[in-house]
Design an enzyme around this catalytic site. Structure first.
Site, PDB file in Angstrom:
ATOM      1  N   SER A   1       0.813  -1.207   0.000  1.00 58.40           N
ATOM      2  CA  SER A   1       0.000   0.000   0.000  1.00 58.40           C
ATOM      3  C   SER A   1       0.854   1.269   0.000  1.00 58.40           C
ATOM      4  CB  SER A   1      -0.956  -0.066   1.180  1.00 58.40           C
ATOM      5  OG  SER A   1      -2.125   0.621   0.842  1.00 58.40           O
TER       6      SER A   1
ATOM      7  N   HIS B   1      -8.056  -5.456   0.557  1.00 52.02           N
ATOM      8  CA  HIS B   1      -6.779  -4.799   0.834  1.00 52.02           C
ATOM      9  C   HIS B   1      -6.083  -5.438   2.037  1.00 52.02           C
ATOM     10  CE1 HIS B   1      -4.225  -1.349   0.208  1.00 52.02           C
ATOM     11  NE2 HIS B   1      -4.289  -1.023   1.488  1.00 52.02           N
TER      12      HIS B   1
HETATM   13  C1  GCU Z   1      -5.431   4.661   2.002  1.00 53.54           C
HETATM   14  C2  GCU Z   1      -4.882   5.462   0.841  1.00 53.54           C
HETATM   15  C3  GCU Z   1      -4.085   4.598  -0.136  1.00 53.54           C
HETATM   16  C4  GCU Z   1      -3.046   3.790   0.618  1.00 53.54           C
HETATM   17  C5  GCU Z   1      -3.698   3.021   1.756  1.00 53.54           C
HETATM   18  C6  GCU Z   1      -2.718   2.260   2.655  1.00 53.54           C
HETATM   19  O1  GCU Z   1      -6.428   3.811   1.551  1.00 53.54           O
HETATM   20  O2  GCU Z   1      -5.966   6.095   0.208  1.00 53.54           O
HETATM   21  O3  GCU Z   1      -3.445   5.390  -1.109  1.00 53.54           O
HETATM   22  O4  GCU Z   1      -2.374   2.936  -0.274  1.00 53.54           O
HETATM   23  O5  GCU Z   1      -4.398   3.931   2.593  1.00 53.54           O
HETATM   24  O6  GCU Z   1      -1.570   2.652   2.760  1.00 53.54           O
HETATM   25  O7  GCU Z   1      -3.157   1.280   3.278  1.00 53.54           O
END
Ligand code: GCU
Length: 420
Positions: free
Chosen positions: A254, A395
């Site tokens: 992420s 995610h």
């Molecule tokens: C949020 C953000 C993303 C990022 C994520 C994370 O969702 O919008 O851009 O990748 O956090 O780091 O878990």
């Protein structure tokens, strides 16, 4: 018009014109990585390596992530060694890396190395979200004293408590990775810059860029600070006799995946990069405007990028770059982009298409790249130097993702393990 400075402390070997935002042409299609800023084609491997790479790095520094300062020399202290770690399966080292002017916060790197290896080990290096004490339940790993976001398990008043030990075990799956024959090196990204909207702490407050620590339009954002700290950790790893300096893989999930890609794009010592669901500002194409958009990310996380990137909110077509060009900077080194089916915020298809659009660079250099026309179905790892994988679910990162990371790294690092 500004004349280019080459980012990342490299000697300037080329100059290009960097237009102010309102003079940038609108480009609805993806910019061509194999076209110089002056419009001429990149025809040879040496043209790519000697000039185009610098141009593209400069574009990303100037318009998106911000310029990093030059590399500072490091001093390291090995604070703790446990030669019989994980029931004798591993060696644990805790290393403090210091650099920069007096008062620069040090990096605390946790390194776990498989003891069964006869030769130096390949390593997965990456930043973690909540502190080294969260990746293993081990009372000998000091609780991070840095600011930690409240959403972290066992965090109170933005500080770690004993309850936060081992709460991210799955994210790093260290025992599993050690068993596969790899070392793991990780540090908390807040050592380099706490993940909050300011410019008053972390490396930003200590290491001047162009003579000042004040935030300018093109100063480094948090992602550049994290990437810079990854580089300083590489400085240490290449000197550690237990680590194979030619097999350093950087993995990030992420936001840490965005930093991993930027770190790999700016440091050729990083032999392989794994981006897990890095999405917008990472592997996903900005021009698609699917899932998280440039405006959405700059609004929620204004500190991640340089201020110059804010102008592209709802103006993605003016970007003189897109994320396929970030991936292409790794060429011909391997890059794995891993997505999750339900993680639409990270735009899995945009991640695949960025990988695909980086392929012509790999081909120019004599490699096959992705070698896959369309997105694979779930559970299939496809590609050659450019690998892509999508799994069911949302995610996150855990043991099943690490199976794929190890499989990809094995195929490029020539590691044979029991799990093969
Ligand atoms: C949020 C953000 C993303 C990022 C994520 C994370 O969702 O919008 O851009 O990748 O956090 O780091 O878990």
């Amino acid at each position: 018009m500004a004349l280019c400075i080459i980012g990342c402390g490299e000697p300037a070997q080329t100059e290009m014109t960097l237009l102010p935002f309102d003079q940038l042409p609108v480009q609805e299609t993806l910019p061509d990585p194999l076209q110089f800023a002056d419009g001429n084609p990149v025809n040879t491997e040496s043209q790519w390596h000697e000039k185009r790479v610098r141009e593209i790095r400069t574009l990303f520094s100037h318009y998106m992530y911000g310029y990093m300062p030059p590399a500072e020399a490091i001093q390291t202290t090995i604070d703790d060694v446990d030669a019989h770690y994980l029931d004798g399966m591993a060696i644990k080292k805790q290393v403090t890396i210091r650099f920069g002017p007096e008062g620069t916060p040090p990096l605390h790197v946790l390194l776990v190395i498989p003891s069964s290896q006869a030769s130096p080990s390949p390593v997965f290096l990456g930043t973690n979200f909540y502190g080294n004490h969260s990746v293993l339940a081990d009372s000998m790993i000091p609780l991070s004293t840095q600011w930690i976001p409240e959403r972290g398990a066992g965090v109170e008043d933005n500080k770690a408590t004993e309850a936060s030990r081992g709460t991210s075990i799955d994210r790093w799956s260290i025992e599993q990775v050690i068993h596969a024959g790899y070392a793991v090196a990780t540090f908390y990204h807040a050592d380099a810059d706490p993940d909050k909207d300011d410019f008053t702490d972390g490396l930003h407050a200590s290491i001047p860029v162009d003579g000042s620590v004040a935030r300018s339009d093109t100063s480094w954002g948090a992602l550049s600070a994290w990437a810079y700290a990854i580089h300083r950790s590489v400085d240490y790893l290449v000197q550690d006799p237990d680590i194979d300096a030619s097999r350093i893989a950087v993995m990030g999930h992420s936001r840490n995946g965005k930093a991993a890609l930027w770190a790999g794009a700016t440091d050729p010592r990083i032999a392989l990069v794994i981006s897990n669901q890095s999405g917008c500002g990472g592997a996903a194409l900005s021009r698609r405007k699917m899932g998280e958009t440039v405006e959405a990310i700059n609004t929620r996380f204004p500190h991640w990028f340089s201020r110059s990137f804010w102008a592209f909110n709802n103006n993605e077509d003016r970007l003189p770059l897109d994320q396929h060009m970030l991936i292409s900077l790794m060429a011909p080194r391997p890059v794995l982009v891993a997505s999750a089916e339900e993680d639409e915020w990270a735009d899995p298809e945009g991640e695949f298409l960025a990988l695909k659009a980086a392929e012509p660079v790999y081909k120019l250099l004599g490699y096959s790249g992705l070698n896959n026309e369309s997105m694979p179905t779930v559970h299939q790892l496809v590609g050659a130097e450019l690998g892509y994988h999508i799994r069911p679910g949302g995610h996150g990162v855990g043991p099943r993702d690490w199976d794929v990371f190890v499989q990809f790294a094995n195929s490029h690092f020539g590691v044979a393990t029991e799990s093969n």
